[in-house]
Motif scaffolding. Structure first.
Motif, short mmCIF file in Angstrom:
data_model
loop_
_atom_site.label_atom_id
_atom_site.label_comp_id
_atom_site.label_asym_id
_atom_site.label_seq_id
_atom_site.Cartn_x
_atom_site.Cartn_y
_atom_site.Cartn_z
N ALA A 109 8.84 6.26 6.36
CA ALA A 109 7.53 5.85 5.84
C ALA A 109 7.41 4.33 5.74
N ARG A 110 8.45 3.67 5.29
CA ARG A 110 8.39 2.21 5.17
C ARG A 110 8.40 1.55 6.54
N TYR A 111 9.20 2.09 7.47
CA TYR A 111 9.19 1.52 8.83
C TYR A 111 7.83 1.69 9.48
N ALA A 112 7.15 2.80 9.19
CA ALA A 112 5.82 3.02 9.77
C ALA A 112 4.85 1.94 9.33
N ARG A 113 5.05 1.39 8.16
CA ARG A 113 4.19 0.30 7.67
C ARG A 113 4.69 -1.06 8.12
N LYS A 155 0.83 -1.21 0.00
CA LYS A 155 0.00 0.00 0.00
C LYS A 155 0.86 1.25 0.00
N GLY A 156 1.98 1.21 0.70
CA GLY A 156 2.90 2.34 0.69
C GLY A 156 3.44 2.61 -0.70
N GLU A 157 3.77 1.54 -1.44
CA GLU A 157 4.26 1.72 -2.80
C GLU A 157 3.16 2.25 -3.72
N VAL A 158 1.92 1.80 -3.49
CA VAL A 158 0.79 2.31 -4.28
C VAL A 158 0.60 3.80 -4.01
N ASP A 159 0.74 4.21 -2.74
CA ASP A 159 0.62 5.63 -2.40
C ASP A 159 1.66 6.46 -3.15
N ARG A 160 2.89 5.95 -3.23
CA ARG A 160 3.94 6.67 -3.97
C ARG A 160 3.59 6.77 -5.45
N TYR A 161 3.00 5.71 -5.98
CA TYR A 161 2.62 5.71 -7.39
C TYR A 161 1.50 6.71 -7.63
N TRP A 162 0.52 6.74 -6.73
CA TRP A 162 -0.55 7.73 -6.84
C TRP A 162 0.03 9.15 -6.87
N THR A 213 11.30 0.29 -9.91
CA THR A 213 11.92 1.12 -8.88
C THR A 213 11.41 0.72 -7.50
N SER A 214 10.09 0.54 -7.37
CA SER A 214 9.52 0.13 -6.09
C SER A 214 10.01 -1.25 -5.68
N ALA A 215 10.09 -2.17 -6.63
CA ALA A 215 10.56 -3.53 -6.33
C ALA A 215 11.99 -3.49 -5.83
N ARG A 216 12.83 -2.71 -6.49
CA ARG A 216 14.23 -2.61 -6.09
C ARG A 216 14.37 -1.98 -4.72
#
Length: 397
Positions: free
Chosen positions: A339-343, A207-214, A256-259
């Motif tokens: 942000a990633r640690y928060a998730r 969901k965090g990666e989706v938020d970045r994409y949005w 990019t998100s996968a990496r």
């Protein structure tokens, strides 16, 4: 192909034998064989490339010619490009068997086999295995990171992760269809094992990666409007360049998100270490009160030491007493990955930026020399031990 074809340079061995003098004389193949406890034909096979020495033989050869085992590794190719870093070759250059490497790192032999064959660190690793692996192999942690990320098995996992993320990202392009991900999502259930995390945790991370994409899509949409109503030709050209960059970022969002997600999880702190880092971030450049530092060292010594070894905290002096403080590296780690640690650990809250300081202007405790840090760390251990003994004496009264 030579038996046991590791990253061994036969030419390097021939050169060492012919150029290294012992009491003014070169060693013959027979003399080298005698020192190794093997046959002359075996040494000649090493030099011709028909056979590759075992790890212990590589170490023995290096000791004979007084060089590091890495001197007997294959050299860069003629174009000057480095050879692909391989964990197996690094281990052999260090003169270790898989069993020896596993014992020194502190993992089971099957666990080490997973690292070397599939680039999979233990699921509960907090970064300590990676650091120990670098120490045992005699290389920088960054070399180990590169070997893990470029491992064929890791590359294959990242490609599958990219494809799955791309499928999820494409949902956001359909009007009226939210790009929602839940723990029962078919694609999410395929992503979870690739991240080595439970579906609920993988769901939060994705969901965090989706938020970045949005965010990228919103920025591009706004840019399209700005470009359409550019006040001048010059402004239009500048906006067109910016939109082109956003177009590229959107097109490359999934890989990019996968990496980034893969790299983050491979180096992520465990929840106890992240909580300790948060406590230190609240106390500024002066460090935590010595009593709190002693508590962490006494009750969470393994985790505190891991943060210390990764240079995320420093042992510093507050007057005559040793204490702990957040380092530049620790503050940067919080800033980059908050942000990633928060998730990853939603129950642990850490403010950003650390204790209200900006990296450009705020004063953070500087990273200090290894010798100085070790000295203050030892002082901390003594304080923690003394505090523990005092507490025990008080309870016994």
């Amino acid at each position: 192909m030579a038996r046991g074809s590791a990253d061994f340079d036969a030419q390097a061995l021939r050169t060492l034998r012919r150029r290294t003098l012992f009491d003014g004389c070169r060693l013959s193949a027979a003399e080298v064989a005698e020192r190794l406890g093997t046959s002359k034909s075996r040494v000649l096979a090493y030099e011709s490339g028909r056979s590759v020495p075992e790890p212990r033989r590589i170490v023995q050869l290096a000791e004979i010619f007084k060089v590091h085992p890495r001197e007997l590794a294959a050299q860069p190719n003629p174009l000057g490009l480095p050879n692909l870093i391989d964990l197996r070759d690094l281990r052999i250059q260090a003169g270790l068997t898989m069993a020896q490497a596993a014992d020194r790192i502190g993992v089971s032999r099957s666990g080490y086999a997973e690292i070397e064959h599939n680039a999979l660190l233990p699921v509960r690793d907090d970064g300590a295995v990676r650091l120990e692996l670098a120490r045992v192999l005699g290389v920088r942690p960054g070399v180990v990171d590169q070997a893990l990320l470029l491992h064929p098995a890791a590359v294959a996992r990242q490609r599958r992760l990219t494809d799955h993320l791309q499928e999820i990202f494409e949902r956001t392009h359909h009007a009226g269809v939210p790009g929602v991900v839940d723990a029962e999502d078919r694609v999410l259930l395929e992503i979870a094992p690739l991240l080595q995390r439970p579906p609920q945790t993988a769901c939060r991370l994705v969901k965090g990666e989706v938020d970045r994409y949005w965010t990228l899509l919103h920025e591009r949409a706004r840019m399209e409007v700005d470009l359409a109503y550019a006040p001048s030709a010059a402004a239009g050209r500048r906006l067109a360049v910016q939109k082109e960059r956003l177009d590229t970022a959107v097109a490359q969002a999934a890989p990019t998100s996968a990496r980034n997600l893969t790299r983050f999880l491979s180096q992520a702190l465990n929840v106890r270490q992240w909580r300790i880092l948060g406590v230190l971030s609240e106390h500024g450049s002066e460090g935590v009160p010595p009593s709190l530092a002693a508590y962490h060292v006494q009750e969470h010594q393994t985790d505190t030491r891991a943060l210390f070894d990764r240079r995320y905290l420093v042992a510093t002096m507050r007057g005559e007493t040793a204490t702990l403080a957040l380092s530049h590296s620790g503050a940067k780690h919080i800033h980059q990955h908050l942000a990633r640690y928060a998730r990853l650990y939603p129950r642990v809250r850490i403010a950003n930026p650390p204790f209200g300081l900006r990296f450009s202007g705020g004063r953070l405790t500087p990273d200090v020399s290894a010798e100085r840090a070790a000295s203050v760390w030892n002082a901390l251990l003594q304080q923690a031990s003394a505090a523990h003994q005092e507490a025990g004496s008080a309870q016994g009264m």
